[in-house]
Design a protein around this motif. Structure first.
Motif, mmCIF file in Angstrom:
data_model
loop_
_atom_site.group_PDB
_atom_site.id
_atom_site.type_symbol
_atom_site.label_atom_id
_atom_site.label_comp_id
_atom_site.label_asym_id
_atom_site.label_seq_id
_atom_site.Cartn_x
_atom_site.Cartn_y
_atom_site.Cartn_z
ATOM 1 N N CYS A 22 0.959 -1.217 0.124
ATOM 2 C CA CYS A 22 0.009 -0.160 0.006
ATOM 3 C C CYS A 22 1.055 1.155 0.205
ATOM 4 O O CYS A 22 0.541 2.331 -0.370
ATOM 5 C CB CYS A 22 -0.756 -0.140 1.282
ATOM 6 N N GLY A 23 2.025 1.317 0.288
ATOM 7 C CA GLY A 23 2.903 2.357 0.644
ATOM 8 C C GLY A 23 3.773 2.611 -0.443
ATOM 9 O O GLY A 23 4.710 3.553 -0.431
ATOM 10 N N LYS A 25 2.736 2.187 -4.039
ATOM 11 C CA LYS A 25 2.098 2.435 -5.270
ATOM 12 C C LYS A 25 2.688 3.358 -6.211
ATOM 13 O O LYS A 25 2.647 3.290 -7.356
ATOM 14 C CB LYS A 25 0.644 2.529 -5.261
ATOM 15 N N ASN A 26 3.180 4.492 -5.347
ATOM 16 C CA ASN A 26 3.433 5.833 -6.284
ATOM 17 C C ASN A 26 4.912 6.070 -5.682
ATOM 18 O O ASN A 26 5.555 7.297 -6.002
ATOM 19 C CB ASN A 26 2.645 6.854 -6.208
ATOM 20 N N THR A 27 5.483 5.405 -4.753
ATOM 21 C CA THR A 27 6.986 5.600 -4.195
ATOM 22 C C THR A 27 7.967 4.642 -4.729
ATOM 23 O O THR A 27 7.767 3.581 -4.828
ATOM 24 C CB THR A 27 6.567 5.497 -2.694
ATOM 25 N N ALA A 32 11.361 3.904 -0.100
ATOM 26 C CA ALA A 32 10.532 3.481 0.832
ATOM 27 C C ALA A 32 11.191 2.337 1.877
ATOM 28 O O ALA A 32 10.895 2.563 2.948
ATOM 29 C CB ALA A 32 9.342 2.432 0.296
ATOM 30 N N GLN A 87 6.404 -4.138 -5.739
ATOM 31 C CA GLN A 87 6.126 -2.991 -6.710
ATOM 32 C C GLN A 87 5.651 -3.447 -8.080
ATOM 33 O O GLN A 87 4.723 -2.732 -8.552
ATOM 34 C CB GLN A 87 7.166 -1.808 -6.664
ATOM 35 N N ARG A 217 -0.191 9.710 2.795
ATOM 36 C CA ARG A 217 -0.674 8.333 2.888
ATOM 37 C C ARG A 217 0.074 7.309 2.659
ATOM 38 O O ARG A 217 0.067 6.231 3.468
ATOM 39 C CB ARG A 217 -1.968 8.240 1.841
ATOM 40 N N GLU A 218 0.735 7.441 1.669
ATOM 41 C CA GLU A 218 1.920 6.083 1.535
ATOM 42 C C GLU A 218 3.014 6.134 2.493
ATOM 43 O O GLU A 218 3.483 4.917 2.932
ATOM 44 C CB GLU A 218 2.451 6.213 -0.065
#
Length: 293
Positions: A22-23, A25-27, A32, A87, A217-218
């Protein structure tokens, strides 16, 4: 007691994969990993203070330092590969490949630590290997036809396999390295090595800017993933120090059940009938490893 700790490790490890997915997705996965590791390091440092073992750092032998650092490097490599695989691919496909490190750990425990391999464990290896194959077999749908996605599908598998290899090395190196070292202190040292390694990777790949552009959010999910990882590690390495690596590792790998359950509920990833059969085989093979012969 160490069996219960191993079970706790499995639960937290299973949650970790979902939170991490969930963390990222765009990172960027490397960025991360660096943030998650910082959270784990902070958590492990607090546990060291609570245990009162910080003063023992000066008493660690040169041999233990070497293997703790090597274990940290292997862990860092495993994490970087694992979260990159997450990912690129589905959780319920990446996780089974990563958990196949059980087989490699079993072989390394026999070669390096002298832990015996019985005929029953040989059967377990076959069950886990077959189950992993069934769970990772490609779906034949429209999304599999041609295009750039095809390359990505091959990439997640490569990263997942590398994650499994490094994870197996981590368990063996850690088992040797934490001999005579308090488990919380060993976890903190290894985590510090992973943190340095992950930030080096971020800088080396020019992803420093990605650290400042992570959506809130991420970022929350990444930090929660770090907390879950820290809890899993603290349970795992305490169990690994007190118990047999060939027993602790299989119990820890049962986290796949937690991960698959949450991936279905949270990420809406569904298992095919063949994948369900594969999951049953992996679980059976893992549980059979706990049966004394």
């Amino acid at each position: 007691m160490w069996v219960l700790l191993a079970l706790g490790s499995a639960v937290f490890a299973g949650i970790t994969s979902i939170l991490a997915k969930c963390g990222i997705k765009n990172t960027d996965s490397a960025a991360a990993t660096a943030i998650r590791t910082a959270v784990v390091l902070l958590m492990s440092f607090v546990m060291v203070l609570i245990a009162g073992s910080l003063g023992q750092i000066a008493d660690i032998s040169a041999k233990s330092w070497i293997f703790l650092v090597l274990s940290g490097l292997a862990t860092g490599a495993s994490w970087l590969c694992y979260f990159r695989a997450l990912q690129l691919g589905d959780v319920n496909k990446v996780v089974p490949v990563d958990k196949s490190s059980t087989v490699l750990t079993l072989l390394l425990a026999f070669i390096v630590l002298g832990e015996p391999i019985s005929w029953l464990k040989g059967i377990c290896v076959v069950l886990i290997g077959t189950g992993t194959y069934l769970m990772t077999e490609k779906k034949k749908d429209k999304g599999d036809e041609g295009g750039p996605k095809k390359g990505k599908k091959g990439a997640w598998l490569l990263y997942a396999v590398l994650s499994a290899v490094f994870a197996a090395l981590t368990s063996i190196l850690a088992k040797i390295g934490i001999d005579q070292v308090e488990s919380n202190l060993a976890t903190m040292i290894r985590t510090a090595v992973v943190l340095v390694m992950s930030f080096v990777c971020v800088f080396a790949t020019g992803k420093w800017g990605a650290l400042r552009g992570i959506p809130r959010r991420e970022l929350l999910f990444i930090c929660l993933s770090g907390l879950a990882t820290g809890a899993s590690w603290l349970c795992y390495y305490k169990a690994l120090r007190d118990g047999l690596a060939s027993v602790v590792v299989p119990i820890d790998k049962l986290s796949i059940l937690v991960t698959v359950a949450f991936s279905s509920i949270v990420l809406k990833e569904r298992l095919s009938v063949k994948a369900i059969c594969g999951l049953v085989l992996i679980t059976a093979g893992t549980l059979l490893m706990l049966v004394p012969v």
